[in-house]
Design an enzyme around this catalytic site. Structure first.
Site, mmCIF file in Angstrom:
data_model
loop_
_atom_site.group_PDB
_atom_site.id
_atom_site.type_symbol
_atom_site.label_atom_id
_atom_site.label_comp_id
_atom_site.label_asym_id
_atom_site.label_seq_id
_atom_site.Cartn_x
_atom_site.Cartn_y
_atom_site.Cartn_z
ATOM 1 N N HIS A 188 0.806 -1.352 0.135
ATOM 2 C CA HIS A 188 0.074 -0.086 -0.010
ATOM 3 C C HIS A 188 0.863 1.446 -0.069
ATOM 4 C CE1 HIS A 188 0.541 -0.772 4.292
ATOM 5 N NE2 HIS A 188 0.440 0.564 4.439
ATOM 6 N N ASP A 189 1.843 1.060 0.544
ATOM 7 C CA ASP A 189 2.676 2.494 1.018
ATOM 8 C C ASP A 189 3.904 2.465 0.019
ATOM 9 O OD1 ASP A 189 0.974 4.430 2.057
ATOM 10 O OD2 ASP A 189 1.867 3.821 3.924
ATOM 11 N N LYS A 192 5.971 5.774 -0.915
ATOM 12 C CA LYS A 192 6.740 6.560 0.075
ATOM 13 C C LYS A 192 8.546 6.598 -0.217
ATOM 14 C CE LYS A 192 3.402 6.690 3.968
ATOM 15 N NZ LYS A 192 3.082 6.594 5.259
ATOM 16 N N ASP A 279 -4.566 -0.128 7.952
ATOM 17 C CA ASP A 279 -3.663 0.617 7.949
ATOM 18 C C ASP A 279 -3.599 1.977 9.066
ATOM 19 O OD1 ASP A 279 -1.213 1.790 7.049
ATOM 20 O OD2 ASP A 279 -2.049 3.509 5.816
#
Length: 327
Positions: A188-189, A192, A279
């Site tokens: 999901h991240d 970043k 999350d």
């Protein structure tokens, strides 16, 4: 090395044999071909010298626990060849007793070299995909030493939530659909990775400009995923669409105030709504450099307050049911 173990070296896969302290006693020619190390150059070294630093620590914990109990262990390891190149392998390590002494026989298959049509059981294939996606996610966020635990918890809790929500809402999702969502949630991240550390880990409030940069990470993540997908077999990421939906939309909010596309209600894909609540919950209940952790009760109260605002109301109810079942 005991002569009783010599037969393992004739296998058609890469084989490494170590003593009970994991010092290398022998390897076969397929292992030499795969790693670039000659037999004479690595005998006596501890097998751990091949580590890349990418394999999750939890994988090694599982490995050590099984071997310590005298059980064989199977999984995916990411090591480095003599050239420095990374190689992913499906490995089975088996403890063997010879004359009251313990030895370990490791049989490797380099995943990059597997040909189409090679049979993997459904369970083994699922486990392999899960481990490789974990490696990919951690590689993208390696700057944060605590990220592995967060990603693993998100993956585990997403799987529990989708199972409960599927049953509760009678969605009729298949086991394959459930695995797609659970496995892809760990990505999901990944966007970043493109955010400057000075912004990503800033302890104080973000400026409007910094907030804009942060809110671009879903778009950056989708771009990373698409670049990766062009280089690998699509079977590696079982459902590209599910993974992309999670990456792009897990910061959207039920009332339309999220980012980056301000989607509202059921415009937000189901898999993104699942990852969003998991999350946030894990972020709230985890200690970070810039914040203390919340209690589970306080975090659940916040989720309830945000029902119909940040989160899908039905998803919040399913999330609560996960904790009722756990208790």
């Amino acid at each position: 090395m005991p002569i009783e173990l010599a037969g393992y070296l004739k296998l058609g896969d890469a084989v490494i044999i170590t003593d009970q302290d994991h010092r290398i006693l022998d390897i076969n020619r397929y292992y030499e071909q795969t790693t670039g190390y000659t037999r004479d150059s690595i005998i006596g070294f501890k097998a751990g010298f091949l580590k890349s630093g990418i394999t999750p620590a939890t994988t090694y914990t599982s490995l050590k626990n099984e071997l310590r109990n005298g059980n064989p262990w199977s999984g995916v390891l990411t090591n480095r060849k003599k050239s420095g190149d990374v190689w992913h392998s499906s490995i089975t390590i088996t403890p063997v007793q010879v004359k009251n002494k313990s030895y370990f026989v490791g049989v490797f298959r380099e995943l990059e070299q597997l040909k189409e049509g090679v049979y993997l059981s459904k369970k083994k294939r699922t486990e392999t995909q899960r481990e490789l996606l974990k490696i990919l996610a951690i590689s993208c966020e390696i700057r944060d030493p605590s990220i592995e635990e967060h990603l693993s918890r998100v993956q585990t809790l997403s799987e529990k939530l989708v199972i409960v929500h599927n049953r509760r809402m009678q969605l009729g999702m298949s086991e394959r659909d459930i695995h797609h969502i659970a496995h892809a949630s760990i990505l999901h991240d990944i966007g970043k990775a493109e955010i400057p550390e000075g912004i990503l880990y800033k302890p104080g409030p973000l400026s409007p400009y910094e907030r804009t940069i942060i809110e671009m990470h879903p778009l950056m993540g989708a771009d990373i995923l698409n670049k990766i997908s062009r280089e690998i077999n699509n079977e590696f990421i079982s459902s590209l669409e599910v993974a992309e939906n999670i990456i792009l939309y897990h910061h959207e909010k039920w009332d339309g105030t999220g980012y980056p596309h301000h989607l509202k209600g059921e415009e937000i894909p189901l898999e993104a709504r699942i990852t969003a609540i998991v999350d946030v919950f894990d972020a709230l209940t985890s200690r970070r450099a810039y914040k203390d952790s919340w209690s589970v009760g306080r975090a659940l109260s916040f989720l309830n307050e945000q029902k119909g605002k940040h989160f899908d109301p039905d998803m919040v109810e399913s999330f609560f049911e996960c904790f009722v079942e756990r208790e």
